[in-house]
Write a protein that holds these residues in place. Structure first.
Motif, PDB file in Angstrom:
ATOM      1  N   THR A 126     -38.431  -8.767 -73.741  1.00  0.00           N
ATOM      2  CA  THR A 126     -39.921  -8.756 -74.170  1.00  0.00           C
ATOM      3  C   THR A 126     -39.707  -8.550 -75.596  1.00  0.00           C
ATOM      4  O   THR A 126     -38.842  -8.106 -76.389  1.00  0.00           O
ATOM      5  CB  THR A 126     -40.614  -7.549 -73.423  1.00  0.00           C
ATOM      6  OG1 THR A 126     -39.949  -6.378 -73.441  1.00  0.00           O
ATOM      7  CG2 THR A 126     -40.532  -7.969 -71.831  1.00  0.00           C
TER       8      THR A 126
ATOM      9  N   ARG B  10     -35.289 -12.498 -70.108  1.00  0.00           N
ATOM     10  CA  ARG B  10     -35.949 -11.482 -69.637  1.00  0.00           C
ATOM     11  C   ARG B  10     -36.094 -10.597 -70.742  1.00  0.00           C
ATOM     12  O   ARG B  10     -35.827  -9.141 -70.410  1.00  0.00           O
ATOM     13  CB  ARG B  10     -35.264 -10.746 -68.233  1.00  0.00           C
ATOM     14  CG  ARG B  10     -35.699 -11.770 -67.203  1.00  0.00           C
ATOM     15  CD  ARG B  10     -35.223 -11.156 -65.927  1.00  0.00           C
ATOM     16  NE  ARG B  10     -35.312 -12.060 -64.848  1.00  0.00           N
ATOM     17  CZ  ARG B  10     -34.807 -12.225 -63.653  1.00  0.00           C
ATOM     18  NH1 ARG B  10     -34.166 -11.327 -63.500  1.00  0.00           N
ATOM     19  NH2 ARG B  10     -34.907 -13.128 -62.784  1.00  0.00           N
TER      20      ARG B  10
ATOM     21  N   LEU C 138     -37.947 -15.688 -71.962  1.00  0.00           N
ATOM     22  CA  LEU C 138     -38.105 -15.639 -70.532  1.00  0.00           C
ATOM     23  C   LEU C 138     -36.879 -15.838 -69.786  1.00  0.00           C
ATOM     24  O   LEU C 138     -36.933 -15.077 -68.777  1.00  0.00           O
ATOM     25  CB  LEU C 138     -39.158 -16.938 -70.308  1.00  0.00           C
ATOM     26  CG  LEU C 138     -40.583 -16.731 -70.531  1.00  0.00           C
ATOM     27  CD1 LEU C 138     -41.405 -17.834 -70.334  1.00  0.00           C
ATOM     28  CD2 LEU C 138     -40.991 -15.526 -69.924  1.00  0.00           C
TER      29      LEU C 138
ATOM     30  N   TRP D 246     -33.036 -20.123 -63.902  1.00  0.00           N
ATOM     31  CA  TRP D 246     -33.426 -19.104 -64.862  1.00  0.00           C
ATOM     32  C   TRP D 246     -33.274 -17.821 -64.065  1.00  0.00           C
ATOM     33  O   TRP D 246     -32.886 -16.807 -64.459  1.00  0.00           O
ATOM     34  CB  TRP D 246     -34.769 -19.335 -65.464  1.00  0.00           C
ATOM     35  CG  TRP D 246     -35.017 -20.773 -66.152  1.00  0.00           C
ATOM     36  CD1 TRP D 246     -35.729 -21.650 -65.934  1.00  0.00           C
ATOM     37  CD2 TRP D 246     -34.104 -21.457 -66.944  1.00  0.00           C
ATOM     38  NE1 TRP D 246     -35.938 -22.560 -66.599  1.00  0.00           N
ATOM     39  CE2 TRP D 246     -34.648 -22.527 -67.262  1.00  0.00           C
ATOM     40  CE3 TRP D 246     -32.728 -21.072 -67.495  1.00  0.00           C
ATOM     41  CZ2 TRP D 246     -34.226 -23.589 -68.182  1.00  0.00           C
ATOM     42  CZ3 TRP D 246     -32.017 -22.052 -68.188  1.00  0.00           C
ATOM     43  CH2 TRP D 246     -32.868 -23.180 -68.612  1.00  0.00           C
ATOM     44  N   ASN D 247     -33.704 -17.757 -63.023  1.00  0.00           N
ATOM     45  CA  ASN D 247     -33.647 -16.234 -62.092  1.00  0.00           C
ATOM     46  C   ASN D 247     -32.414 -16.227 -61.299  1.00  0.00           C
ATOM     47  O   ASN D 247     -32.169 -15.180 -60.663  1.00  0.00           O
ATOM     48  CB  ASN D 247     -34.699 -16.474 -61.067  1.00  0.00           C
ATOM     49  CG  ASN D 247     -36.036 -16.445 -61.797  1.00  0.00           C
ATOM     50  OD1 ASN D 247     -36.166 -16.031 -62.916  1.00  0.00           O
ATOM     51  ND2 ASN D 247     -37.201 -17.023 -61.023  1.00  0.00           N
TER      52      ASN D 247
ATOM     53  N   HIS E 157     -28.663 -14.758 -61.130  1.00  0.00           N
ATOM     54  CA  HIS E 157     -28.084 -13.820 -62.097  1.00  0.00           C
ATOM     55  C   HIS E 157     -26.480 -14.181 -62.048  1.00  0.00           C
ATOM     56  O   HIS E 157     -25.823 -13.530 -62.833  1.00  0.00           O
ATOM     57  CB  HIS E 157     -28.156 -12.299 -61.273  1.00  0.00           C
ATOM     58  CG  HIS E 157     -29.504 -12.039 -61.446  1.00  0.00           C
ATOM     59  ND1 HIS E 157     -30.281 -11.744 -62.476  1.00  0.00           N
ATOM     60  CD2 HIS E 157     -30.484 -11.850 -60.430  1.00  0.00           C
ATOM     61  CE1 HIS E 157     -31.589 -11.310 -62.608  1.00  0.00           C
ATOM     62  NE2 HIS E 157     -31.560 -11.172 -61.000  1.00  0.00           N
TER      63      HIS E 157
END
Length: 101
Positions: free
Chosen positions: A70, A68, A65, A16-17, A19
Motif C-alpha cells: 500500500t 500487496r 496490487l 496474483w493471490n 503465495h
C-alpha cells in the motif's frame, strides 16, 4: 487499458493471490501478458506525456496490487521493479520511448 485490466483480472485468483509463486515469476508473467496487452500497437500511437504518465501509473498500481504493497508502506517504484525482476528498460518502454511530444 480496458483489455489490460481484464487480462490482469483473469489472473487474480490463480496467479496474483497464489503465495507459492515467486515475485520474479509474477513479474515475468505480468510483463508477458499484461504489459504486452497494454502496449499493443504502441508504435502507431501519438503518445503524449499525460498518456505516458497514465501508462506508468497503471503499471505501478497493478504491480503494487500483486505485491500487496500500500502507499503507507512507503516503498519506491524502483524497489518494486527490482522485486518483481522487471528492469528499468521496461520502465523506458512506458516512459521515454513512447514520448513523442
Amino acid at each position: 487499458m480496458g483489455k489490460a485490466i481484464a487480462s490482469f483480472g483473469r489472473l487474480r485468483q490463480r496467479l496474483w493471490n497464489n503465495h507459492n509463486v515467486s515475485m520474479w515469476v509474477k513479474g515475468k508473467i505480468y510483463r508477458a501478458i499484461v504489459l504486452s496487452t497494454l502496449l499493443y500497437g504502441a508504435e502507431a500511437w501519438a503518445v503524449y506525456r499525460r498518456q505516458v504518465k497514465m501508462l506508468h501509473a497503471f503499471m505501478m498500481r497493478h504491480l503494487r496490487l500483486v505485491m500487496r504493497i500500500t502507499w503507507m508502506d512507503k516503498v519506491t517504484n524502483k524497489d518494486i521493479l527490482e522485486r518483481t525482476g522487471l528492469t528499468s528498460s521496461d520502465q523506458k518502454i512506458t516512459s521515454s520511448e513512447l514520448d513523442t511530444s
